[in-house]
Design an enzyme around this catalytic site. Structure first.
Site, PDB file in Angstrom:
ATOM      1  N   GLU A   1       0.927  -1.243  -0.047  1.00 62.95           N
ATOM      2  CA  GLU A   1       0.116   0.058   0.110  1.00 62.95           C
ATOM      3  C   GLU A   1       0.888   1.168   0.007  1.00 62.95           C
ATOM      4  O   GLU A   1       0.378   2.414  -0.623  1.00 62.95           O
ATOM      5  CB  GLU A   1      -0.888   0.298   1.068  1.00 62.95           C
ATOM      6  CG  GLU A   1      -2.153  -1.014   1.101  1.00 62.95           C
ATOM      7  CD  GLU A   1      -2.920  -0.731  -0.250  1.00 62.95           C
ATOM      8  OE1 GLU A   1      -2.879   0.122  -0.789  1.00 62.95           O
ATOM      9  OE2 GLU A   1      -3.533  -1.993  -0.406  1.00 62.95           O
TER      10      GLU A   1
ATOM     11  N   TYR B   1      -6.049   5.947   5.308  1.00 62.54           N
ATOM     12  CA  TYR B   1      -6.311   4.793   4.195  1.00 62.54           C
ATOM     13  C   TYR B   1      -5.526   3.584   4.478  1.00 62.54           C
ATOM     14  O   TYR B   1      -5.839   2.582   4.312  1.00 62.54           O
ATOM     15  CB  TYR B   1      -5.999   5.362   2.946  1.00 62.54           C
ATOM     16  CG  TYR B   1      -5.888   4.357   1.850  1.00 62.54           C
ATOM     17  CD1 TYR B   1      -6.736   3.724   1.312  1.00 62.54           C
ATOM     18  CD2 TYR B   1      -4.459   3.835   1.379  1.00 62.54           C
ATOM     19  CE1 TYR B   1      -6.666   2.585   0.340  1.00 62.54           C
ATOM     20  CE2 TYR B   1      -4.109   3.071   0.525  1.00 62.54           C
ATOM     21  CZ  TYR B   1      -5.297   2.197  -0.061  1.00 62.54           C
ATOM     22  OH  TYR B   1      -5.088   1.250  -0.729  1.00 62.54           O
TER      23      TYR B   1
ATOM     24  N   ASP C   1      -9.292   5.342  -0.823  1.00 61.33           N
ATOM     25  CA  ASP C   1      -8.330   5.885  -1.834  1.00 61.33           C
ATOM     26  C   ASP C   1      -9.080   6.706  -2.830  1.00 61.33           C
ATOM     27  O   ASP C   1     -10.123   6.891  -2.799  1.00 61.33           O
ATOM     28  CB  ASP C   1      -7.106   4.827  -2.288  1.00 61.33           C
ATOM     29  CG  ASP C   1      -7.784   3.917  -2.980  1.00 61.33           C
ATOM     30  OD1 ASP C   1      -9.108   3.840  -3.453  1.00 61.33           O
ATOM     31  OD2 ASP C   1      -6.855   3.296  -3.818  1.00 61.33           O
TER      32      ASP C   1
END
Ligand code: SF4
Length: 351
Positions: free
Chosen positions: A35, A118, A136
């Site tokens: 991520e 996030y 996101d």
């Protein structure tokens, strides 16, 4: 938000999800690394970086213990180097405070360096099955279109209300897949710039933007501030064996990375030669190299460059420069991609 989007969304995801090296592993460290890499970088570009990183630093302990120069080298080309530095600080925190295991809880994850809402949501939901959203840019786009919401998606208040709304929609048993399905839908179907594939969309039936023909108006995003343009001159200074590089300051843009010497403004040949002489070197030849441009988030560099042969780099002031060949620099010194056009002119081998 329309009711019951989870079922068609998950059905679509099960059939269409891309096979990615970090997916379906239930490994919080993998989710975290991927991520962070995926912020600002495309999936295809991230794949080889992820594999290399995980192979060398397979868990939190390895990341916490790695020399900083090494992690920067593994990150070279992804840009935004503070991301990997923060990851290492967080890894040390996980080792010291959580026995080396990534925390499960959203709020605790949020307290780690470099982990925002996030990423915390992605780790908690994907690796640990917690019912928290991970919103996101892709998810915001899908949401704004689905609900025809005209809130400015750059605003925290809008993001938080999207999070609340999505939490109510998430399936109890597959929150991680729900989040990944929303992201995937935004990445491959509900795409920006006039290319949304509404006829393939599992949520087309619920979508208000599609119904009202407003897909291209959404999401609403306040315009970004214009980038500052900086002119720079890059100097590829070489003797018979090496090329001069130097370390950037520890704070500011590209902090602590290595670079080819460069100065503000576009210098003429004469001024570039004078600069090199002022460094205590004796220039022998000068050759103009092609211009290049590099875009950072807030600054754009417009570069001109010269390759300058000098009699010997050893005459340069001690400590300011390192003299390396290309192979050594590729192995040890992270030079940001802003200099990519010019690193290819570095001497191949110091022999
Ligand atoms: S129907 Fe079109 S605009 Fe609506 S969510 Fe699907 S792809 Fe996006």
């Amino acid at each position: 938000m329309p009711e019951n989007i989870a079922e068609p969304l998950l059905k679509w995801y099960d059939k269409n999800k891309r096979i990615l090296p970090w997916r379906d592993k239930d490994n919080a460290y993998y989710t975290w690394v991927s991520e962070i890499m995926l912020q600002q970088t495309r999936v295809e570009a991230v794949k080889p970086y992820f594999q290399r990183f995980i192979q060398e630093l397979p868990d939190v302990a390895a990341l916490a213990a790695a020399p900083e120069e090494r992690i920067i080298k593994l990150w070279e080309g992804l840009g935004y180097y503070s991301r990997v530095r923060n990851m290492q600080k967080a890894a040390v925190q996980v080792m010291e405070e959580y026995g080396g295991r990534m925390p499960e809880d959203f709020e605790t994850l949020l307290s780690l360096k470099g982990i925002g809402r996030y990423t915390a949501g992605a780790i908690a939901s994907i690796a640990y099955g917690k019912k928290v959203p991970a919103v996101d840019g892709n998810v915001l786009r899908v949401y704004a279109r689905l609900t025809e919401n005209r809130g400015d998606i750059m605003k925290q208040s809008v993001r938080k209300s999207v999070e609340n709304d999505l939490t109510g929609q998430m399936s109890e048993d597959r929150p991680g897949d729900f989040n990944q399905a929303m992201m995937e839908l935004g990445a491959v179907v509900c795409v920006p710039n006039g290319a949304a594939k509404c006829e393939e969309c599992p949520l087309g039936h619920f979508c208000l933007a599609r119904k009202h023909g407003t897909v291209e108006e959404l999401p609403v995003k306040a315009p970004k501030k214009a980038r500052t343009i900086e002119q720079r001159t890059v100097l590829v200074i070489q003797d018979g064996v090496g090329t001069a590089i130097r370390k950037r300051p520890d704070t500011g843009l590209l902090a602590g990375l290595y670079e080819l010497p460069n100065v503000e403004g576009h210098l003429t040949e004469k001024a570039a030669l004078a600069r090199v002489k002022a460094m205590g070197l004796e220039p022998l030849r000068i050759e103009a190299l092609p211009d290049a441009k590099h875009i950072f988030s807030h600054i754009e560099w417009r570069m001109c460059a010269y390759r300058i042969a000098v009699s010997s780099l050893e005459e340069a002031p001690q400590g300011e420069f390192l003299f390396v060949d290309k192979r050594e620099s590729d192995k040890k010194y992270a030079i940001p991609s802003a200099f990519r056009t010019y690193t290819r002119y570095m001497k191949e081998e110091n022999s």
